[in-house]
Design an enzyme around this catalytic site. Structure first.
Site, PDB file in Angstrom:
ATOM      1  N   GLU A 161       0.853  -1.195   0.000  1.00 23.97           N
ATOM      2  CA  GLU A 161       0.000   0.000   0.000  1.00 23.97           C
ATOM      3  C   GLU A 161       0.891   1.247   0.000  1.00 23.97           C
ATOM      4  OE1 GLU A 161      -4.071   1.719   2.002  1.00 23.97           O
ATOM      5  OE2 GLU A 161      -2.661   0.714   3.292  1.00 23.97           O
ATOM      6  N   ALA A 194       1.721  -0.103  10.945  1.00 23.64           N
ATOM      7  CA  ALA A 194       1.280  -1.464  10.686  1.00 23.64           C
ATOM      8  C   ALA A 194       0.532  -1.491   9.355  1.00 23.64           C
ATOM      9  CB  ALA A 194       0.358  -1.939  11.803  1.00 23.64           C
ATOM     10  N   MET A 195       0.365  -2.681   8.802  1.00 23.61           N
ATOM     11  CA  MET A 195      -0.292  -2.801   7.497  1.00 23.61           C
ATOM     12  C   MET A 195      -1.214  -4.007   7.488  1.00 23.61           C
ATOM     13  SD  MET A 195      -0.757  -1.741   4.427  1.00 23.61           S
ATOM     14  CE  MET A 195      -1.926  -2.578   3.368  1.00 23.61           C
ATOM     15  N   GLU A 196      -2.439  -3.777   7.004  1.00 23.88           N
ATOM     16  CA  GLU A 196      -3.523  -4.745   7.157  1.00 23.88           C
ATOM     17  C   GLU A 196      -3.576  -5.851   6.112  1.00 23.88           C
ATOM     18  OE1 GLU A 196      -3.832  -1.526   6.172  1.00 23.88           O
ATOM     19  OE2 GLU A 196      -5.469  -1.252   4.755  1.00 23.88           O
ATOM     20  N   GLU A 200      -5.977  -2.630  12.526  1.00 21.82           N
ATOM     21  CA  GLU A 200      -5.663  -3.473  11.356  1.00 21.82           C
ATOM     22  C   GLU A 200      -6.662  -4.616  11.203  1.00 21.82           C
ATOM     23  OE1 GLU A 200      -3.768  -1.996   9.539  1.00 21.82           O
ATOM     24  OE2 GLU A 200      -2.642  -0.740  10.940  1.00 21.82           O
ATOM     25  N   GLU A 208      -9.428   4.347   6.232  1.00 19.68           N
ATOM     26  CA  GLU A 208      -8.616   4.775   7.374  1.00 19.68           C
ATOM     27  C   GLU A 208      -9.424   5.504   8.449  1.00 19.68           C
ATOM     28  OE1 GLU A 208      -6.110   3.352   7.770  1.00 19.68           O
ATOM     29  OE2 GLU A 208      -5.333   2.823   5.792  1.00 19.68           O
TER      30      GLU A 208
HETATM   31  N1  BES Z   1      -3.151   0.998   5.799  1.00 20.60           N
HETATM   32  C1  BES Z   1      -2.337   1.585   6.805  1.00 20.60           C
HETATM   33  C2  BES Z   1      -0.865   1.419   6.536  1.00 20.60           C
HETATM   34  C3  BES Z   1      -0.271   2.437   5.606  1.00 20.60           C
HETATM   35  C4  BES Z   1      -0.010   3.720   6.055  1.00 20.60           C
HETATM   36  C5  BES Z   1       0.040   2.102   4.309  1.00 20.60           C
HETATM   37  C6  BES Z   1       0.536   4.643   5.188  1.00 20.60           C
HETATM   38  C7  BES Z   1       0.557   3.030   3.451  1.00 20.60           C
HETATM   39  C8  BES Z   1       0.813   4.302   3.880  1.00 20.60           C
HETATM   40  C9  BES Z   1      -2.636   0.978   8.159  1.00 20.60           C
HETATM   41  O1  BES Z   1      -3.903   0.450   8.287  1.00 20.60           O
HETATM   42  C10 BES Z   1      -2.548   2.099   9.143  1.00 20.60           C
HETATM   43  O2  BES Z   1      -3.379   2.948   9.126  1.00 20.60           O
HETATM   44  N2  BES Z   1      -1.521   2.111   9.991  1.00 20.60           N
HETATM   45  C11 BES Z   1      -1.289   3.186  10.919  1.00 20.60           C
HETATM   46  C12 BES Z   1      -1.433   2.724  12.331  1.00 20.60           C
HETATM   47  C13 BES Z   1      -2.836   2.904  12.816  1.00 20.60           C
HETATM   48  C14 BES Z   1      -3.052   2.312  14.167  1.00 20.60           C
HETATM   49  C15 BES Z   1      -3.251   4.353  12.846  1.00 20.60           C
HETATM   50  C16 BES Z   1       0.097   3.697  10.697  1.00 20.60           C
HETATM   51  O3  BES Z   1       0.859   3.026  10.020  1.00 20.60           O
HETATM   52  O4  BES Z   1       0.421   4.776  11.199  1.00 20.60           O
HETATM   53 ZN    ZN Z   2      -5.435   1.789   8.504  1.00 16.87          ZN
END
Ligand code: BES
Ligand code: ZN
Length: 835
Positions: free
Chosen positions: A96, A233-235, A269, A291
């Site tokens: 992503e 983190a990544m889902e 996630e 998000e």
């Molecule tokens: N889908 C995102 C990961 C992501 C973030 C991919 C930026 C590409 C670019 C994941 O679900 C996410 O939101 N992660 C957050 C943590 C969350 C607990 C707010 C992050 O990585 O900050």
């Molecule tokens: Zn997210």
């Protein structure tokens, strides 16, 4: 499927060399592509065929070579050290938003879904994981050290959710109540540290299953800690990847805030497994659906698992106020924003998509009510499962479930940027109070003066001192002005808007209404989340020049009896902003005195050691208050911190995890080169990434110029994980006035290396914001602007504009209020006048 006869196929592809490609129409002979034309800018390749491919289905085969890169995106390598001290690499993915195309040529868009059959050829002593469970594992014919691992076919899914990991890991496992096999993979020898997340995940899966009334569709889910990881983190469907600090908890060495963070991230996630993975946004314009929703429901989930965290109050200080701060800028953007190029996609992983998204969903949930909201969610997830959906689709389902005008209300929040300021005044008319409400766009630069009149449909709730926890009136404000009659209210009763701080707006009370609310802060009759919201509104009004900052300082002093952690945390954050602002004046010491005065009483009440019966929030509060007092130079706190730190270093008495950050920051702020060396030694010795990060974040508190340089050099050294460099530099910039200058110079001097390291990406935006947001004069705004004109960072363009706007706002604030603030501080100190 060839839909239209053609001799060209265009697909996404980046940093990949195609060796051969062929297309075989079903039941016919294959045709080899003869030309591969790479359009690097667009991250695409065109395959040209010598003959026309006719309409119909067939198989496209591509042989290609890609790179296992070092950039934490696509298919990349992550460095780790074995328990015996050897350096090794794991191979992991992060696709992503638009980086699956770096691992294999594909149509890399969320709405182009496919099933994936994945096989990996890996060293036989390594763990190999992917989205699905393993269905076959056999020796690889050409090399006895390798095995071929085959995974089950995935459901139809988007490319950005595909994942694979190869490395050395241990794991703990459990079966959730709804029968899903859950594993948490940890570095070798640290399986125990996976137990907390495992428990949370095993509780969370059935919670979501029940909430959505849709089961988790895969047979397994793995949660894995990755050493080098750009995001939190990544889902990835069935294989969720995490930074080590977002997954691993050591019962002895992890602090309470880490536990809470792990719970929130796991909750976030896992929510995506439904909301995002099963039903996916049509295009990145609707990223906020993913998000914003996950950032809301993670709180619901943590509230379910850990009611003692009082997590919803924390939502307000973590997400709601952060979103309002950003969204008050002229350079904000609407939640739904059109995006094209990958750098524009990277750019919207920001507080608008996450925190404003979550805040408007919280407001919507409150407006609809939980029962109908769940009904609507179920409709939506069932109708669009395995498909894609847009924002309007969610509104339609919720409208069906609730019978309320959801689209009309929500469009005002997601399609236009900003949010309203509601001005309210009251007039007593016999036994009633007549309220007059006016809404206008709230601007960080002061009263809105634009020519159009943006309007929101605002669900308004009103309570009174009779029952501060219950709405006396609820109404949808769908016009610029509204007059309301509150029946049977005595003149001495106060009236407050925005019960629970749920509505995404700020409130400005008439002076007498505000005055009547202050005693309710002091005697705590106003609920915590309302005390927090009121204080935060006032602070932002002062920043915008609508009221005077001195007025807010007086309100802050009304919090003497405050017991609530989150209220303190928000207050502390605002005092931090003010303190940064006043670091540009010659009376910086005066605000430290103010901070000490405000925080001393609660510091004395809490003491250093936990008392019997204390819980999570007491631990957080103690850390916050001691850190604040220590940094401000509170003598007793500083002495005790030094004493405890000495015992800690000498191994006489190890500091409890919750006391480490406040002690570290205190001794560094008032420390010398020996202190810094000791901290760097502790950093080297630390086995847990959490401890390393804890130290990295506070190093910037050191104040001597040569030591600041040492910290900056350290930030780019091998000792710091690439994703953590940002917080070390940010810590320096936020640590002191000298630090801010030095950090900005350091970023400019090392721009190429930093930019390269993050390849654009969202970490570069974070770095820029942390480094320059604290400046406060017009010249600096121009300097920042000029630098990024000659050193463009496409994915950070909007961030740069926001920062320049913030710098100008700081400058104006300083000019407007500094003198009054100074006078107020002097007058507080002066002995009471003789009368
Ligand atoms: N889908 C995102 C990961 C992501 C973030 C991919 C930026 C590409 C670019 C994941 O679900 C996410 O939101 N992660 C957050 C943590 C969350 C607990 C707010 C992050 O990585 O900050
Ligand atoms: Zn997210």
């Amino acid at each position: 499927q060839v839909k239209q006869a053609t001799n060209q196929i265009v697909m996404n592809c980046a940093d990949i060399d195609i060796i051969t490609a062929s297309y075989a129409p079903e039941g016919d002979e294959e045709v080899h592509a003869t030309g591969f034309n790479y359009q690097n800018e667009d991250e695409k390749v065109t395959l040209s065929f010598p003959s026309t491919l006719q309409k119909g289905t067939g198989t496209l085969k591509i042989d290609f070579v890609g790179e296992l890169n070092d950039k934490m995106k696509g298919f990349y390598r992550s460095k780790y050290t074995t328990p015996t001290g050897d350096t090794r690499y794991a191979a992991v993915t992060q696709f992503e938003a638009t980086d699956a195309r770096r691992a294999f040529p594909c149509w890399d868009e969320p709405a182009i879904k496919a099933t994936f059959d994945i096989s990996l050829v890996v060293p036989k002593d390594r763990v190999a994981l992917s989205n699905m469970n393993v269905i076959d594992r056999k020796p690889y014919p050409d090399d006895e050290n390798l095995v071929e691992v085959k995974f089950a076919r995935t459901p139809v899914m988007s490319t950005y959710l595909v994942a694979f990991v190869v490395g050395e890991y241990d794991f703990v496992e459990a079966r959730s109540l709804d029968g899903v096999l859950v594993r948490v993979y940890t570095p070798v020898g640290k399986a125990e540290q996976g137990k907390f997340a495992l428990e949370v995940a095993a509780k969370t899966l059935p919670f979501y299953k029940d909430y959505f009334n849709v089961p988790y569709p895969l047979p397994k889910i793995d949660l894995i800690a990755i050493a080098d990881f750009a995001a939190g983190a990544m889902e990835n469907w069935g294989l969720v990847t995490y930074r080590e600090t977002a997954l691993l908890i050591d019962p002895k060495n992890s602090c309470s805030s880490s536990r809470q963070w792990v719970a929130l991230v796991v909750g976030h996630e896992l929510a995506h497994q439904w909301f995002g993975n099963l039903v996916t946004m049509e295009w990145w314009t609707h990223l906020w659906l993913n998000e914003g929703f996950a950032s809301w429901i993670e709180y619901l989930c943590v509230d379910h698992c850990f009611p003692e965290y009082d997590i919803w109050t924390q939502f307000v200080s973590a997400d709601y106020t952060r979103a309002q701060e950003l969204d008050a800028l002229d350079n904000s953007h609407p939640i739904e924003v059109s995006v094209g190029h990958p750098s524009e996609v990277d750019e919207i992983f920001d507080a608008i998509s996450y925190s404003k998204g979550a805040s408007v969903i919280r407001m919507l949930h409150d407006y609809i009510g939980d029962e109908d909201f769940r009904k609507g969610m179920n409709l939506y997830l069932t109708k669009f499962q395995q498909k894609n959906a847009a924002t309007e689709d969610l509104w339609e389902s919720l409208e069906k479930a609730s019978g309320k005008p959801i689209a009309a209300v929500m469009n005002t929040w997601t399609k236009q940027m900003g949010f309203p300021l509601i001005y309210v005044e009251a007039e007593q008319q016999e036994d009633d109070k007549v309220l007059k409400l006016v809404q206008k766009k709230f601007c960080a630069s002061g009263p809105y003066t634009g020519e159009d009149f943006p309007m929101w449909m605002v669900p308004i709730s009103i309570c009174t001192s009779d029952d501060p926890t219950c709405a006396k009136m609820q109404i949808l404000m769908d016009k610029p002005e509204l007059t309301l009659v509150l029946k049977d209210i005595r003149p001495d009763q106060w009236v407050k808007l925005n019960l629970g701080t749920v509505g995404f707006y700020r409130t400005q009370y008439s002076p007498d209404m505000l005055e009547s609310l202050i005693p309710a802060i002091k005697d705590l009759s106003l609920p915590p989340v309302d005390r927090l919201g009121l204080q935060n509104d006032l602070f932002s009004l002062a920043r915008a020049g609508i009221i005077s900052t001195v007025e807010v300082l007086k309100v802050m002093e009304a919090f003497v009896n405050e017991p609530n952690y989150t209220v303190w945390s928000d207050l502390s954050c605002n005092l931090g902003i003010l303190s940064t602002l006043l670091s540009h004046t010659d009376f910086y010491e005066e605000i430290q005195v103010f901070v000490k005065d405000v925080f001393s009483p609660i510091g004395e009440r809490l003491g250093w050691d936990p008392k019997p019966g204390e819980g999570h929030l007491d631990a957080l509060l103690r850390g916050l208050v001691l850190g604040k007092l220590g940094k401000a130079g509170h003598k007793a706190t500083l002495e005790e911190a030094r004493r405890r730190f000495k015992d800690h270093v000498e191994g006489k008495h190890v500091l409890s995890a919750d006391l480490r950050s406040p002690v570290y920051v205190t001794i560094l702020k008032h420390g010398d080169s020996t202190t810094l060396d000791t901290m760097l030694k502790l950093h080297k010795q630390a086995d847990m990434q959490e401890e390393k990060n804890r130290i990295e974040r506070v190093l910037g508190a050191i104040s001597q110029p040569e030591l600041i340089q040492k910290v900056l050099t350290f930030a780019l050294s091998e000792e710091v994980r690439p994703q953590d460099t940002v917080s070390v530099i940010g810590g320096v910039a936020g640590g002191s006035k000298q630090g801010r200058k030095a950090a900005w110079k350091f970023v400019r001097d090392n721009w190429e290396e930093l930019y390269n390291r993050y390849q654009g990406g969202f970490l570069i935006s974070r770095l820029i914001k942390l480094t320059v947001d604290g400046f406060a004069n017009d010249k600096m705004a121009a300097e920042v602007k000029a630098f990024f004109e000659s050193h463009p960072a496409p994915s950070a363009e909007r961030t740069v504009q926001q920062c320049c706007e913030n710098i100008l706002l700081n400058a104006a604030w300083l000019k407007r209020d500094a003198e009054n603030i100074h006078q107020y501080f002097l007058q507080r100190k002066a002995p009471p006048a003789m009368v």
